[in-house]
Design a protein around this motif. Structure first.
Motif, PDB file in Angstrom:
ATOM      1  N   GLU A  72       8.290  -9.639  -3.435  1.00 23.58           N
ATOM      2  CA  GLU A  72       9.152  -9.234  -4.553  1.00 23.58           C
ATOM      3  C   GLU A  72       9.882  -7.927  -4.245  1.00 23.58           C
ATOM      4  O   GLU A  72      11.035  -7.739  -4.643  1.00 23.58           O
ATOM      5  CB  GLU A  72       8.293  -9.090  -5.820  1.00 23.58           C
ATOM      6  CG  GLU A  72       9.064  -8.709  -7.076  1.00 23.58           C
ATOM      7  CD  GLU A  72       9.987  -9.809  -7.546  1.00 23.58           C
ATOM      8  OE1 GLU A  72      10.911  -9.497  -8.321  1.00 23.58           O
ATOM      9  OE2 GLU A  72       9.798 -10.981  -7.144  1.00 23.58           O
ATOM     10  N   ASN A  73       9.213  -7.006  -3.562  1.00 30.73           N
ATOM     11  CA  ASN A  73       9.817  -5.693  -3.258  1.00 30.73           C
ATOM     12  C   ASN A  73       9.766  -5.413  -1.752  1.00 30.73           C
ATOM     13  O   ASN A  73       9.034  -4.521  -1.294  1.00 30.73           O
ATOM     14  CB  ASN A  73       9.079  -4.578  -4.017  1.00 30.73           C
ATOM     15  CG  ASN A  73       9.077  -4.807  -5.518  1.00 30.73           C
ATOM     16  OD1 ASN A  73      10.122  -5.088  -6.111  1.00 30.73           O
ATOM     17  ND2 ASN A  73       7.917  -4.696  -6.128  1.00 30.73           N
ATOM     18  N   PRO A  74      10.528  -6.157  -0.955  1.00 35.28           N
ATOM     19  CA  PRO A  74      10.443  -5.997   0.507  1.00 35.28           C
ATOM     20  C   PRO A  74      10.943  -4.649   1.009  1.00 35.28           C
ATOM     21  O   PRO A  74      10.692  -4.283   2.155  1.00 35.28           O
ATOM     22  CB  PRO A  74      11.325  -7.145   1.030  1.00 35.28           C
ATOM     23  CG  PRO A  74      12.269  -7.452  -0.089  1.00 35.28           C
ATOM     24  CD  PRO A  74      11.503  -7.190  -1.340  1.00 35.28           C
ATOM     25  N   GLN A  75      11.638  -3.891   0.135  1.00 39.27           N
ATOM     26  CA  GLN A  75      12.160  -2.591   0.581  1.00 39.27           C
ATOM     27  C   GLN A  75      11.046  -1.618   0.979  1.00 39.27           C
ATOM     28  O   GLN A  75      11.272  -0.676   1.750  1.00 39.27           O
ATOM     29  CB  GLN A  75      13.051  -1.965  -0.506  1.00 39.27           C
ATOM     30  CG  GLN A  75      12.361  -1.637  -1.817  1.00 39.27           C
ATOM     31  CD  GLN A  75      12.367  -2.809  -2.793  1.00 39.27           C
ATOM     32  OE1 GLN A  75      12.599  -3.946  -2.399  1.00 39.27           O
ATOM     33  NE2 GLN A  75      12.128  -2.500  -4.071  1.00 39.27           N
ATOM     34  N   TRP A  76       9.830  -1.857   0.465  1.00 42.02           N
ATOM     35  CA  TRP A  76       8.721  -0.974   0.822  1.00 42.02           C
ATOM     36  C   TRP A  76       8.331  -1.092   2.299  1.00 42.02           C
ATOM     37  O   TRP A  76       7.648  -0.223   2.832  1.00 42.02           O
ATOM     38  CB  TRP A  76       7.494  -1.265  -0.053  1.00 42.02           C
ATOM     39  CG  TRP A  76       7.648  -0.809  -1.479  1.00 42.02           C
ATOM     40  CD1 TRP A  76       7.848  -1.569  -2.575  1.00 42.02           C
ATOM     41  CD2 TRP A  76       7.632   0.553  -1.932  1.00 42.02           C
ATOM     42  NE1 TRP A  76       7.953  -0.803  -3.698  1.00 42.02           N
ATOM     43  CE2 TRP A  76       7.824   0.530  -3.331  1.00 42.02           C
ATOM     44  CE3 TRP A  76       7.470   1.797  -1.301  1.00 42.02           C
ATOM     45  CZ2 TRP A  76       7.859   1.670  -4.100  1.00 42.02           C
ATOM     46  CZ3 TRP A  76       7.506   2.946  -2.086  1.00 42.02           C
ATOM     47  CH2 TRP A  76       7.695   2.884  -3.454  1.00 42.02           C
ATOM     48  N   PHE A  77       8.760  -2.160   2.946  1.00 41.34           N
ATOM     49  CA  PHE A  77       8.438  -2.318   4.367  1.00 41.34           C
ATOM     50  C   PHE A  77       9.070  -1.222   5.232  1.00 41.34           C
ATOM     51  O   PHE A  77       8.649  -1.008   6.369  1.00 41.34           O
ATOM     52  CB  PHE A  77       8.872  -3.686   4.870  1.00 41.34           C
ATOM     53  CG  PHE A  77       7.972  -4.807   4.411  1.00 41.34           C
ATOM     54  CD1 PHE A  77       6.599  -4.734   4.595  1.00 41.34           C
ATOM     55  CD2 PHE A  77       8.497  -5.940   3.795  1.00 41.34           C
ATOM     56  CE1 PHE A  77       5.767  -5.766   4.164  1.00 41.34           C
ATOM     57  CE2 PHE A  77       7.679  -6.959   3.373  1.00 41.34           C
ATOM     58  CZ  PHE A  77       6.305  -6.876   3.558  1.00 41.34           C
ATOM     59  N   TRP A  78      10.078  -0.528   4.690  1.00 41.27           N
ATOM     60  CA  TRP A  78      10.678   0.583   5.446  1.00 41.27           C
ATOM     61  C   TRP A  78       9.646   1.683   5.731  1.00 41.27           C
ATOM     62  O   TRP A  78       9.803   2.458   6.677  1.00 41.27           O
ATOM     63  CB  TRP A  78      11.861   1.174   4.671  1.00 41.27           C
ATOM     64  CG  TRP A  78      13.079   0.286   4.680  1.00 41.27           C
ATOM     65  CD1 TRP A  78      13.537  -0.496   3.668  1.00 41.27           C
ATOM     66  CD2 TRP A  78      13.998   0.111   5.766  1.00 41.27           C
ATOM     67  NE1 TRP A  78      14.674  -1.163   4.035  1.00 41.27           N
ATOM     68  CE2 TRP A  78      14.993  -0.803   5.330  1.00 41.27           C
ATOM     69  CE3 TRP A  78      14.087   0.625   7.062  1.00 41.27           C
ATOM     70  CZ2 TRP A  78      16.048  -1.212   6.140  1.00 41.27           C
ATOM     71  CZ3 TRP A  78      15.141   0.233   7.875  1.00 41.27           C
ATOM     72  CH2 TRP A  78      16.106  -0.684   7.414  1.00 41.27           C
ATOM     73  N   LEU A  79       8.609   1.741   4.913  1.00 41.15           N
ATOM     74  CA  LEU A  79       7.580   2.771   5.120  1.00 41.15           C
ATOM     75  C   LEU A  79       6.824   2.584   6.434  1.00 41.15           C
ATOM     76  O   LEU A  79       6.196   3.516   6.922  1.00 41.15           O
ATOM     77  CB  LEU A  79       6.593   2.766   3.953  1.00 41.15           C
ATOM     78  CG  LEU A  79       7.148   3.257   2.602  1.00 41.15           C
ATOM     79  CD1 LEU A  79       6.086   3.139   1.524  1.00 41.15           C
ATOM     80  CD2 LEU A  79       7.646   4.691   2.714  1.00 41.15           C
ATOM     81  N   PHE A  80       6.874   1.360   6.989  1.00 42.97           N
ATOM     82  CA  PHE A  80       6.217   1.142   8.278  1.00 42.97           C
ATOM     83  C   PHE A  80       6.820   2.010   9.384  1.00 42.97           C
ATOM     84  O   PHE A  80       6.184   2.260  10.403  1.00 42.97           O
ATOM     85  CB  PHE A  80       6.292  -0.334   8.674  1.00 42.97           C
ATOM     86  CG  PHE A  80       5.202  -1.172   8.066  1.00 42.97           C
ATOM     87  CD1 PHE A  80       3.878  -0.999   8.429  1.00 42.97           C
ATOM     88  CD2 PHE A  80       5.497  -2.142   7.116  1.00 42.97           C
ATOM     89  CE1 PHE A  80       2.869  -1.760   7.869  1.00 42.97           C
ATOM     90  CE2 PHE A  80       4.512  -2.918   6.553  1.00 42.97           C
ATOM     91  CZ  PHE A  80       3.181  -2.730   6.927  1.00 42.97           C
ATOM     92  N   LEU A  81       8.073   2.450   9.177  1.00 43.61           N
ATOM     93  CA  LEU A  81       8.709   3.322  10.171  1.00 43.61           C
ATOM     94  C   LEU A  81       7.998   4.679  10.260  1.00 43.61           C
ATOM     95  O   LEU A  81       8.125   5.387  11.264  1.00 43.61           O
ATOM     96  CB  LEU A  81      10.187   3.527   9.826  1.00 43.61           C
ATOM     97  CG  LEU A  81      11.067   2.265   9.882  1.00 43.61           C
ATOM     98  CD1 LEU A  81      12.481   2.601   9.415  1.00 43.61           C
ATOM     99  CD2 LEU A  81      11.093   1.698  11.297  1.00 43.61           C
ATOM    100  N   LEU A  82       7.253   5.049   9.205  1.00 40.27           N
ATOM    101  CA  LEU A  82       6.543   6.328   9.214  1.00 40.27           C
ATOM    102  C   LEU A  82       5.267   6.285  10.057  1.00 40.27           C
ATOM    103  O   LEU A  82       4.791   7.335  10.508  1.00 40.27           O
ATOM    104  CB  LEU A  82       6.181   6.740   7.776  1.00 40.27           C
ATOM    105  CG  LEU A  82       7.357   7.014   6.833  1.00 40.27           C
ATOM    106  CD1 LEU A  82       6.827   7.329   5.437  1.00 40.27           C
ATOM    107  CD2 LEU A  82       8.201   8.169   7.351  1.00 40.27           C
ATOM    108  N   LEU A  83       4.713   5.105  10.256  1.00 40.42           N
ATOM    109  CA  LEU A  83       3.450   5.011  10.977  1.00 40.42           C
ATOM    110  C   LEU A  83       3.550   5.497  12.422  1.00 40.42           C
ATOM    111  O   LEU A  83       2.669   6.237  12.878  1.00 40.42           O
ATOM    112  CB  LEU A  83       2.916   3.574  10.926  1.00 40.42           C
ATOM    113  CG  LEU A  83       2.620   3.023   9.512  1.00 40.42           C
ATOM    114  CD1 LEU A  83       1.953   1.657   9.599  1.00 40.42           C
ATOM    115  CD2 LEU A  83       1.743   3.990   8.731  1.00 40.42           C
ATOM    116  N   PRO A  84       4.605   5.136  13.186  1.00 36.78           N
ATOM    117  CA  PRO A  84       4.724   5.699  14.534  1.00 36.78           C
ATOM    118  C   PRO A  84       4.847   7.224  14.521  1.00 36.78           C
ATOM    119  O   PRO A  84       4.328   7.910  15.405  1.00 36.78           O
ATOM    120  CB  PRO A  84       5.988   5.036  15.092  1.00 36.78           C
ATOM    121  CG  PRO A  84       6.144   3.777  14.310  1.00 36.78           C
ATOM    122  CD  PRO A  84       5.649   4.104  12.950  1.00 36.78           C
ATOM    123  N   LEU A  85       5.535   7.765  13.499  1.00 32.97           N
ATOM    124  CA  LEU A  85       5.665   9.223  13.395  1.00 32.97           C
ATOM    125  C   LEU A  85       4.298   9.865  13.153  1.00 32.97           C
ATOM    126  O   LEU A  85       3.997  10.946  13.692  1.00 32.97           O
ATOM    127  CB  LEU A  85       6.632   9.586  12.266  1.00 32.97           C
ATOM    128  CG  LEU A  85       8.083   9.101  12.437  1.00 32.97           C
ATOM    129  CD1 LEU A  85       8.915   9.472  11.219  1.00 32.97           C
ATOM    130  CD2 LEU A  85       8.696   9.706  13.699  1.00 32.97           C
TER     131      LEU A  85
END
Length: 336
Positions: free
Chosen positions: A10-23
């Motif tokens: 329903e809210n796929p925009q939250w997947f952008w947070l995965f970009l923080l994991l490598p950081l």
């Protein structure tokens, strides 16, 4: 834990947070040595250094935290399954009467194998393509009669159509007015949303007791639309001219005569359309066009049943964070 097939978010925009994991991984790599307190002494002499296993396992706490954050991000995206059920509501369909000329001229061979057989093949496909409509069958030559009343049973109408053949018992001639009037009589009491006659002939009105103009008026009075088809090549056609003593037809080339003006008038006054079929391909195209012009409306309702799948992920993320915090302040406390 659960099947990820047929999962939507329903809210796929939250997947952008995965970009923080490598950081976070990079940050941990450079900061990990500063995570533990340091004591400066001049010499390690006198200390017996024993390397334990706990310091080596300490990075696993951060891995557990990253896994927990991953589950939490997926939970925030709200995974869900969707069960779709469909309910079709058929509106009242169309009642169609096919009025077919079965005079001897319909055995002409300008269509393969003859006009009547070519018509039966094409009309059968037309009926099969309209599963929601009802059909009736009227035959006419010098007189007319109902072969099959209006029915929704396609097997009955298809069998009746397949059995249609030239019958020399019927009065000779072409009674277009009677064929149209009999068709109107079949449809006049119909409660269908739309009432249609498809009248096909290869001749001129030269028989019968009902004038075509009267039949037209009846069709208009009962709001019955008429599509008319003139069947036959332009010029001459190989047609029956006599019957031999053995009962077979003798063929000769005769002029094709179709009362196109009358057929056009019938179609125009009743809100239909006139067609001329000079070969089988054109006849097929005509029935395809009528099929497109006369659409039966069907309402389709879809019901969506959503089942949320984020709760197990959120619970798992919480458990992992709880385990990580518990270990950090118990077993690994002296190393943090």
């Amino acid at each position: 834990m659960f099947d990820f097939s047929n999962i939507t978010f329903e809210n796929p925009q939250w997947f952008w947070l995965f970009l923080l994991l490598p950081l976070l991984l990079v940050w941990y790599f450079f900061k990990r040595k500063k995570q533990s307190p340091e004591v400066s002494i001049s010499s390690l002499k006198g200390f017996k250094i024993k390397q334990g296993i706990l310091p080596k396992l300490k990075p696993l706490l951060f891995v557990v935290r990253l896994i927990a954050l991953s589950f939490l991000i997926v939970a925030m995206a709200r995974p869900q399954t969707v069960d779709v059920s469909t309910k079709t509501n058929k509106t009242q369909g169309i009642d169609i009467v096919m009025a077919i000329d079965v005079s001897a001229s319909m055995l002409a061979k300008d269509l393969e194998p003859n006009r009547l057989e070519a018509l039966k093949e094409v009309a059968s496909e037309f009926i099969k393509d309209r599963p929601n409509d009802r059909f009736g069958l009227v035959l006419f030559a010098g007189e007319s009669y109902t072969k099959t009343p209006i029915t929704s049973d396609k097997s009955i109408i298809l069998n009746a159509l397949n059995d249609v053949e030239f019958n020399n018992i019927m009065e000779s001639g072409t009674a277009i007015g009677m064929g149209l009037a009999t068709s109107v009589n079949r449809l006049k009491d119909s409660k269908a949303k739309s009432k249609v006659i498809i009248l096909l002939t290869d001749g001129v009105n030269n028989a019968g007791t009902i004038d075509p103009q009267i039949a037209m008026d009846l069709a208009m009075e009962y709001d019955i639309k008429s599509y008319t088809i003139g069947l036959g090549t332009n010029g001459v056609a190989l047609s029956p001219v006599a019957i031999t003593p053995s009962g077979n037809f003798r063929y000769g080339r005769i002029q094709v005569e179709i009362d196109e003006e009358l057929l056009k008038q019938i179609a125009s006054r009743t809100g239909g359309k006139y067609f001329r079929a000079t070969d089988k391909n054109k006849l097929e195209a005509i029935y395809e066009e009528i099929n497109k012009l006369e659409k039966t409306e069907i309402e389709e309702f879809k019901y969506y049943n959503y089942q949320e799948k984020y709760k197990p992920l959120a619970i798992l993320a919480g458990l992992l964070l709880l385990i990580e915090i518990t270990l950090r302040y118990t077993i690994f406390r002296s190393f943090v």
